[in-house]
Design a protein around this motif. Sequence first.
Motif, PDB file in Angstrom:
ATOM      1  N   LEU A  63      -9.506 -47.032 -70.188  1.00 47.29           N
ATOM      2  CA  LEU A  63      -9.246 -47.720 -69.858  1.00 47.29           C
ATOM      3  C   LEU A  63      -7.552 -48.981 -70.369  1.00 47.29           C
ATOM      4  CD1 LEU A  63     -13.480 -47.597 -69.561  1.00 47.29           C
ATOM      5  CD2 LEU A  63     -11.278 -47.570 -67.777  1.00 47.29           C
ATOM      6  N   GLN A  64      -7.358 -49.497 -69.055  1.00 44.39           N
ATOM      7  CA  GLN A  64      -6.786 -50.446 -69.422  1.00 44.39           C
ATOM      8  C   GLN A  64      -7.352 -51.853 -70.494  1.00 44.39           C
ATOM      9  OE1 GLN A  64      -3.709 -52.335 -66.444  1.00 44.39           O
ATOM     10  NE2 GLN A  64      -4.157 -50.021 -65.489  1.00 44.39           N
ATOM     11  N   PRO A  65      -6.656 -52.732 -71.049  1.00 48.43           N
ATOM     12  CA  PRO A  65      -8.044 -53.040 -72.282  1.00 48.43           C
ATOM     13  C   PRO A  65      -7.894 -54.285 -71.620  1.00 48.43           C
ATOM     14  CG  PRO A  65      -5.696 -52.779 -72.898  1.00 48.43           C
ATOM     15  CD  PRO A  65      -6.046 -51.434 -71.861  1.00 48.43           C
ATOM     16  N   ASP A  66      -7.012 -54.851 -70.711  1.00 47.00           N
ATOM     17  CA  ASP A  66      -7.602 -55.864 -69.681  1.00 47.00           C
ATOM     18  C   ASP A  66      -8.022 -55.902 -68.184  1.00 47.00           C
ATOM     19  OD1 ASP A  66      -5.372 -54.807 -68.389  1.00 47.00           O
ATOM     20  OD2 ASP A  66      -4.156 -56.527 -68.926  1.00 47.00           O
ATOM     21  N   PHE A  67      -8.401 -54.379 -68.218  1.00 45.92           N
ATOM     22  CA  PHE A  67      -8.971 -54.412 -66.453  1.00 45.92           C
ATOM     23  C   PHE A  67      -8.367 -54.741 -65.694  1.00 45.92           C
ATOM     24  CE2 PHE A  67     -12.387 -53.155 -69.366  1.00 45.92           C
ATOM     25  CZ  PHE A  67     -13.303 -52.194 -68.460  1.00 45.92           C
ATOM     26  N   GLN A  68      -6.938 -54.984 -65.527  1.00 49.17           N
ATOM     27  CA  GLN A  68      -6.116 -55.005 -64.654  1.00 49.17           C
ATOM     28  C   GLN A  68      -6.045 -54.799 -63.481  1.00 49.17           C
ATOM     29  OE1 GLN A  68      -4.103 -58.286 -64.980  1.00 49.17           O
ATOM     30  NE2 GLN A  68      -3.295 -58.154 -62.942  1.00 49.17           N
ATOM     31  N   GLY A  69      -6.543 -55.273 -62.186  1.00 52.95           N
ATOM     32  CA  GLY A  69      -6.170 -54.331 -60.800  1.00 52.95           C
ATOM     33  C   GLY A  69      -7.772 -53.408 -61.189  1.00 52.95           C
ATOM     34  N   PHE A  70      -8.557 -53.434 -61.461  1.00 46.90           N
ATOM     35  CA  PHE A  70      -9.433 -52.145 -61.320  1.00 46.90           C
ATOM     36  C   PHE A  70     -10.593 -52.897 -60.182  1.00 46.90           C
ATOM     37  CE2 PHE A  70     -13.962 -51.021 -62.956  1.00 46.90           C
ATOM     38  CZ  PHE A  70     -13.706 -49.706 -63.952  1.00 46.90           C
ATOM     39  N   PHE A  71     -10.962 -54.228 -59.997  1.00 46.98           N
ATOM     40  CA  PHE A  71     -11.888 -54.471 -58.757  1.00 46.98           C
ATOM     41  C   PHE A  71     -10.542 -54.955 -57.226  1.00 46.98           C
ATOM     42  CE2 PHE A  71     -14.561 -55.540 -62.466  1.00 46.98           C
ATOM     43  CZ  PHE A  71     -15.169 -54.381 -61.945  1.00 46.98           C
ATOM     44  N   ASP A  72      -9.737 -54.544 -57.876  1.00 49.28           N
ATOM     45  CA  ASP A  72      -8.597 -54.388 -56.130  1.00 49.28           C
ATOM     46  C   ASP A  72      -9.227 -54.086 -55.096  1.00 49.28           C
ATOM     47  OD1 ASP A  72      -7.404 -56.464 -57.514  1.00 49.28           O
ATOM     48  OD2 ASP A  72      -5.701 -54.815 -58.151  1.00 49.28           O
ATOM     49  N   GLU A  73      -9.615 -53.162 -55.018  1.00 48.66           N
ATOM     50  CA  GLU A  73      -9.935 -52.529 -54.099  1.00 48.66           C
ATOM     51  C   GLU A  73     -11.408 -53.052 -52.891  1.00 48.66           C
ATOM     52  OE1 GLU A  73     -11.040 -48.358 -52.272  1.00 48.66           O
ATOM     53  OE2 GLU A  73     -10.752 -48.522 -54.623  1.00 48.66           O
ATOM     54  N   HIS A  74     -11.081 -53.017 -52.242  1.00 44.51           N
ATOM     55  CA  HIS A  74     -12.257 -53.580 -50.761  1.00 44.51           C
ATOM     56  C   HIS A  74     -13.467 -52.866 -50.712  1.00 44.51           C
ATOM     57  CE1 HIS A  74     -13.324 -57.061 -47.995  1.00 44.51           C
ATOM     58  NE2 HIS A  74     -13.604 -56.842 -47.706  1.00 44.51           N
ATOM     59  N   ALA A  75     -14.609 -53.002 -51.773  1.00 41.26           N
ATOM     60  CA  ALA A  75     -15.487 -52.032 -52.019  1.00 41.26           C
ATOM     61  C   ALA A  75     -15.966 -52.505 -52.343  1.00 41.26           C
ATOM     62  CB  ALA A  75     -14.758 -51.069 -52.424  1.00 41.26           C
ATOM     63  N   ILE A  76     -17.625 -51.888 -52.536  1.00 41.39           N
ATOM     64  CA  ILE A  76     -18.910 -52.657 -53.411  1.00 41.39           C
ATOM     65  C   ILE A  76     -18.362 -51.260 -54.378  1.00 41.39           C
ATOM     66  CG2 ILE A  76     -21.639 -51.947 -53.714  1.00 41.39           C
ATOM     67  CD1 ILE A  76     -21.490 -52.862 -50.878  1.00 41.39           C
ATOM     68  N   TYR A  77     -18.634 -52.082 -55.858  1.00 42.27           N
ATOM     69  CA  TYR A  77     -18.561 -51.820 -56.922  1.00 42.27           C
ATOM     70  C   TYR A  77     -19.835 -50.825 -57.770  1.00 42.27           C
ATOM     71  CZ  TYR A  77     -13.710 -52.032 -57.235  1.00 42.27           C
ATOM     72  OH  TYR A  77     -12.188 -52.152 -56.699  1.00 42.27           O
ATOM     73  N   ILE A  78     -19.907 -49.627 -57.785  1.00 41.62           N
ATOM     74  CA  ILE A  78     -21.035 -48.865 -58.683  1.00 41.62           C
ATOM     75  C   ILE A  78     -20.447 -49.014 -60.306  1.00 41.62           C
ATOM     76  CG2 ILE A  78     -23.242 -47.331 -58.851  1.00 41.62           C
ATOM     77  CD1 ILE A  78     -23.411 -47.601 -55.969  1.00 41.62           C
ATOM     78  N   CYS A  79     -20.187 -48.839 -61.317  1.00 41.52           N
ATOM     79  CA  CYS A  79     -20.409 -48.759 -62.551  1.00 41.52           C
ATOM     80  C   CYS A  79     -21.270 -48.554 -62.961  1.00 41.52           C
ATOM     81  CB  CYS A  79     -19.266 -49.885 -63.092  1.00 41.52           C
ATOM     82  SG  CYS A  79     -17.935 -50.858 -62.533  1.00 41.52           S
ATOM     83  N   GLU A  80     -21.411 -47.242 -63.573  1.00 45.43           N
ATOM     84  CA  GLU A  80     -21.981 -45.912 -63.797  1.00 45.43           C
ATOM     85  C   GLU A  80     -22.118 -45.995 -65.743  1.00 45.43           C
ATOM     86  OE1 GLU A  80     -24.748 -43.585 -62.083  1.00 45.43           O
ATOM     87  OE2 GLU A  80     -23.459 -43.661 -60.511  1.00 45.43           O
ATOM     88  N   GLU A  81     -23.122 -46.248 -66.457  1.00 48.49           N
ATOM     89  CA  GLU A  81     -23.090 -45.876 -68.342  1.00 48.49           C
ATOM     90  C   GLU A  81     -22.406 -46.812 -68.837  1.00 48.49           C
ATOM     91  OE1 GLU A  81     -25.593 -43.776 -68.490  1.00 48.49           O
ATOM     92  OE2 GLU A  81     -25.768 -43.675 -66.726  1.00 48.49           O
TER      93      GLU A  81
END
Length: 332
Positions: A63-81
């Motif tokens: 994974l990118q260490p800074d989570f750059q652009g990780f939540f850019d998509e216009h959506a509801i995110y379900i991040c598991e585990e």
Amino acid sequence: MPLYESRVCEILTHIRKPGDFRTPPKIAIISPTSFSRTIVADCLSREISVLVRNINFSEKESLQPDFQGFFDEHAIYICEECQYLYERRPHGFDLLRSFLSSLVTNSRQVITTWNQYSWNFLCGFLHIERWFPIVITLPFLTLPELKQYLLPERNDEIRFTIDIDLDNTLELVRKDFDVNISSLNLAFSIPYLTIQPRYVSYIPLLADKEAMPEELIFREIHRLSAGEPGIAREIFQNAMVEDEIRFSRLPKPSQIPDLDVIDIFILTLILMYESPVYSRLNESVNDKAMLNSSLYRLVSAGLIMLNDDMWSVSSEGFSSVVEYLKQRRMIW
């Protein structure tokens, strides 16, 4: 009855509705094993009417260490585990801290799932609960809830058989004494140990003799699984021969042998991650010879198993392992 239906409904009430531009609260779903979390996450994916983006961190190798652009998509995110975002080693929390920073600096609806024992550890270490205004706990099932979950609506064709002599020897049982101090608005439990025959308290004098096999079998499944639905389901299915549930096919609970410090640490890691690969365990130990020796002892004792390169606590060992590690303050 759908498993954890009330919790699913509660989560759905916090989902941002169209036209609502307020930043939605971040949500954490926690449970002792991934079985129940996955069921709830899948149900949410079906029930939410807008685009849902599912991410499982147990499957992410990098994974990118800074989570750059990780939540850019216009959506509801379900991040598991999400417990896979940290490691028990120096600087092992950097990736998790970066994720949490990215989490609170975006306006997306984010639902996360966590292992219960990792969550409790992170609450003590990082106060992780501060990032999540909504925390949904998926608890162990009670005996009636477990029966309702495992038995189909029509169970006429399923027979329950006590096909062995039951061992009614004395055993050491952990119980909790509940204390409530209303004047201080304080409630807590004091654990204590007592000795009792294994089955005598389950067999009332005026019991229905035909229903008793079913009652004893379900109580044993509940005892073996601690009420965890995924493990209980596995035990239930393994005990079935055609349309008959046989007591003789229920596993015997694993006995915890004398374990040294590294064994206990490795066992704790496996319980907290649930399905770690070898490399993740070695990141925390950094000694392959010591790790291999410990894994061998834990497998020999029937406490853990290897499946598709992933280590996990065995179904017959789960209840014993949880109780053992709680007594040693490794989990809480």
